[in-house]
Design a protein around this motif. Structure first.
Motif, mmCIF file in Angstrom:
data_model
loop_
_atom_site.group_PDB
_atom_site.id
_atom_site.type_symbol
_atom_site.label_atom_id
_atom_site.label_comp_id
_atom_site.label_asym_id
_atom_site.label_seq_id
_atom_site.Cartn_x
_atom_site.Cartn_y
_atom_site.Cartn_z
ATOM 1 N N LYS A 22 0.762 -0.896 0.051
ATOM 2 C CA LYS A 22 0.029 0.048 0.100
ATOM 3 C C LYS A 22 0.929 1.267 -0.027
ATOM 4 C CE LYS A 22 -4.341 -1.396 1.542
ATOM 5 N NZ LYS A 22 -4.018 -2.779 2.386
ATOM 6 N N LYS A 23 1.902 1.319 0.723
ATOM 7 C CA LYS A 23 2.564 2.433 0.910
ATOM 8 C C LYS A 23 4.142 2.329 0.499
ATOM 9 C CE LYS A 23 0.609 4.405 4.974
ATOM 10 N NZ LYS A 23 0.634 3.818 6.189
ATOM 11 N N TYR B 114 6.409 3.391 5.783
ATOM 12 C CA TYR B 114 6.473 2.632 4.396
ATOM 13 C C TYR B 114 6.158 1.354 4.532
ATOM 14 C CZ TYR B 114 10.612 0.681 6.341
ATOM 15 O OH TYR B 114 11.709 0.028 7.148
ATOM 16 N N LYS C 57 -3.522 3.134 -2.595
ATOM 17 C CA LYS C 57 -2.115 2.924 -2.649
ATOM 18 C C LYS C 57 -1.579 4.195 -2.920
ATOM 19 C CE LYS C 57 -1.918 -0.769 -5.553
ATOM 20 N NZ LYS C 57 -1.046 -1.950 -6.451
ATOM 21 N N GLU C 58 -0.606 4.554 -2.249
ATOM 22 C CA GLU C 58 0.039 5.701 -2.385
ATOM 23 C C GLU C 58 1.741 5.715 -2.638
ATOM 24 O OE1 GLU C 58 0.480 6.812 2.321
ATOM 25 O OE2 GLU C 58 0.375 8.302 0.991
#
Lengths: 327, 70
Positions: free
Chosen positions: A107-108, A197, A144-145
Motif C-alpha cells: 500500500k505505501k 513505508y 495505494k500511495e
C-alpha cells in the motif's frame, strides 16, 4: 550537455551569415548584421574576420575548460570506483537472505531517487527521475500511495514540476565530505524515522563501466511485509528454517535486519550513483571537447576564406584602379 | 539474557538498529591508536541538509553536520 548544445547553436547561427544572399533580402537581413560586416560588390555577405577571431578564442577557452573537467572527473572516478565495488559485498548477503522482491504489492510505497547535486553529467539524472515516475505510476491504484524521498538537487528540480505533492523529504549537500558509511546510515536513519513505508524502492544508476550506467531499482520491505511474504511462501518462506540464537524474537531480528539492509543498500546506491555521475560527466565533457574542436575547425576555414576574400578584393581594387589610371 | 518479549534497551529508547551500530562503531574507532585513530575518525564525518515537505512545500532545511558551517 548544456555546453555542447550551446556550441551547436553557435554553429547554426554562423551558417546563414556565411552563405551568399540574393540582393532582395539584404534590407531584411541588414538589421541582423552587426556593423562590422562588409558586403562585397557582388552582393554576397561576408562576416568580418574580427568576429570570427573572437568566436574562435571563446570556443578554444570552452574546449580547455571541458578538457580540464574531464580530467578532474576521471581522477574522482578512480577514487570512488574501488569503494563502490567493495561496497557491493555489504548488501549481497542481506539481499540473498531477505530477497529483492520488486514485484511486491504494497500500500505505501516510498521511492528514493538518488541523483547528483551538480550538473553537466549527461542524462543519468533524467533517467533516474523517469524511472521514479514510472514506478509511482505502476503503484498507483485505490488506497495505494507513493511518496518520494529525493537525494540531490537535480532530481528535486525535475520532480518539483509535476509531483510536488508527493514529495516527503529532500536531502542535499551529501557530497561535501567524502562519502562514508556513517553519513549514509544517518541519512537512512532519518528517512526511516520520518517516513511511513511498506516498501522502499531505491532508484539509482549502477556503474557497469566508464561508459555504461544501468538504472536500477532495489526494494527493501518493511518487517511486517517481510513476515507477510514469508507466510505466503516463495523465496522468503525459507526464513523459518533458520535457527535464532540469543534471546531475540523473530520479529525483532527481522526489524534489525531490514534496517541494516536498508542502510547497506543505500550506501551502495549512493556510491554507485557517484561513480556513474563522474563517468557520465567524463563522457559528456569529452563529447563537448570534441564538438568544440569540430567547431574550431569550421571557424578556422571560415576565417581563412574571409581573409583570402578580403585580400582578393583589395587586389582587384588596386588593379582596377591602376588600369583606370593607365587605360 | 533478555527474556523473549522484552525489547533491547536501545530499541526501547527509540534508537534504530542503525543508530545502535553507529554508536558501537564509534566506540571501536575510538579504541584505535594514533595515527590510525584520526584516519578512522575522518571517515565518520556527516554533513547533509534535510528538508521535510508538507503539502508540496518544503520547510526550512535542517543541516545535520559534524562540522558546523562557518
Amino acid at each position: 550537455m548544456a555546453m555542447a548544445a550551446a556550441l551547436r547553436r553557435e554553429g547554426k547561427r554562423l551558417a546563414p551569415l556565411m552563405s551568399s544572399q540574393p540582393p532582395i533580402n539584404t534590407t531584411l537581413r541588414s538589421s541582423l548584421i552587426s556593423p562590422l560586416d562588409q558586403s562585397s560588390i557582388g552582393g554576397a555577405r561576408s562576416i568580418s574576420t574580427q568576429i570570427v577571431r573572437n568566436r574562435m578564442k571563446s570556443v578554444k577557452n570552452i574546449q580547455k575548460i571541458t578538457k580540464a573537467m574531464k580530467m578532474v572527473a576521471a581522477s574522482k572516478l578512480r577514487a570512488v570506483q574501488t569503494r563502490a565495488e567493495n561496497s557491493r559485498g555489504l548488501w549481497q548477503p542481506l539481499t540473498a537472505l531477505l530477497g529483492d522482491a520488486t514485484s511486491v504489492d504494497v500500500k505505501k510505497n516510498v521511492v528514493i531517487t538518488v541523483s547528483s547535486d551538480k550538473g553537466l553529467c549527461g542524462g543519468i539524472n533524467s533517467t533516474s527521475v523517469k524511472i521514479s515516475r514510472t514506478l509511482s505510476k505502476l503503484n498507483s491504484g485505490p488506497d495505494k500511495e507513493t511518496k518520494y524521498v529525493i537525494l540531490g538537487e537535480k532530481a528535486k528540480a525535475q520532480l518539483i514540476r509535476d509531483s510536488k505533492k508527493d514529495i516527503a523529504l529532500s536531502l542535499t549537500e551529501i557530497q561535501k565530505n567524502p562519502l562514508n558509511y556513517t553519513q549514509v546510515s544517518v541519512l537512512a536513519d532519518d528517512i526511516l524515522k520520518n517516513v511511513e513505508y511498506d516498501a522502499l524502492r531505491i532508484v539509482f544508476n549502477r556503474f557497469q563501466s566508464v561508459v555504461q550506467f544501468l538504472p536500477t531499482v532495489s526494494t527493501i520491505l518493511s518487517p511486517e511485509i517481510v513476515e507477510r511474504e514469508a507466510e505466503a511462501g516463495g523465496s522468503l518462506g525459507e526464513l523459518d528454517s533458520y535457527e535464532i540464537e540469543g534471546g531475540d524474537t523473530k520479529s525483532e531480528i527481522l526489524q534489525n535486519l531490514t534496517e541494516f539492509q536498508f542502510s547497506c543498500v543505500m550506501f551502495n546506491a549512493v556510491l554507485e550513483n557517484a561513480c556513474s555521475e563522474q563517468g557520465a560527466r567524463m563522457s559528456a565533457m569529452d563529447s563537448s571537447s570534441r564538438n568544440a574542436g569540430d567547431m574550431l575547425d569550421r571557424l578556422t576555414l571560415t576565417y581563412n576564406r574571409t581573409r583570402q576574400a578580403s585580400i582578393t578584393t583589395e587586389l582587384i581594387e588596386i588593379i582596377s584602379g591602376a588600369s583606370a589610371l593607365t587605360g | 539474557m533478555a527474556s523473549s518479549g522484552a525489547v533491547p534497551f536501545w530499541r526501547a529508547a527509540g534508537m534504530t538498529y542503525i543508530t545502535y551500530s553507529n554508536i558501537c562503531a564509534n566506540l571501536v574507532r575510538n579504541c584505535l591508536k594514533e595515527p590510525h585513530k584520526t584516519e578512522a575518525l575522518s571517515r565518520e564525518k556527516v554533513h547533509f541538509a534535510l528538508a521535510k515537505w508538507s503539502d508540496g512545500k518544503p520547510e526550512k532545511a535542517t543541516i545535520r553536520s559534524d562540522t558546523p558551517d562557518i
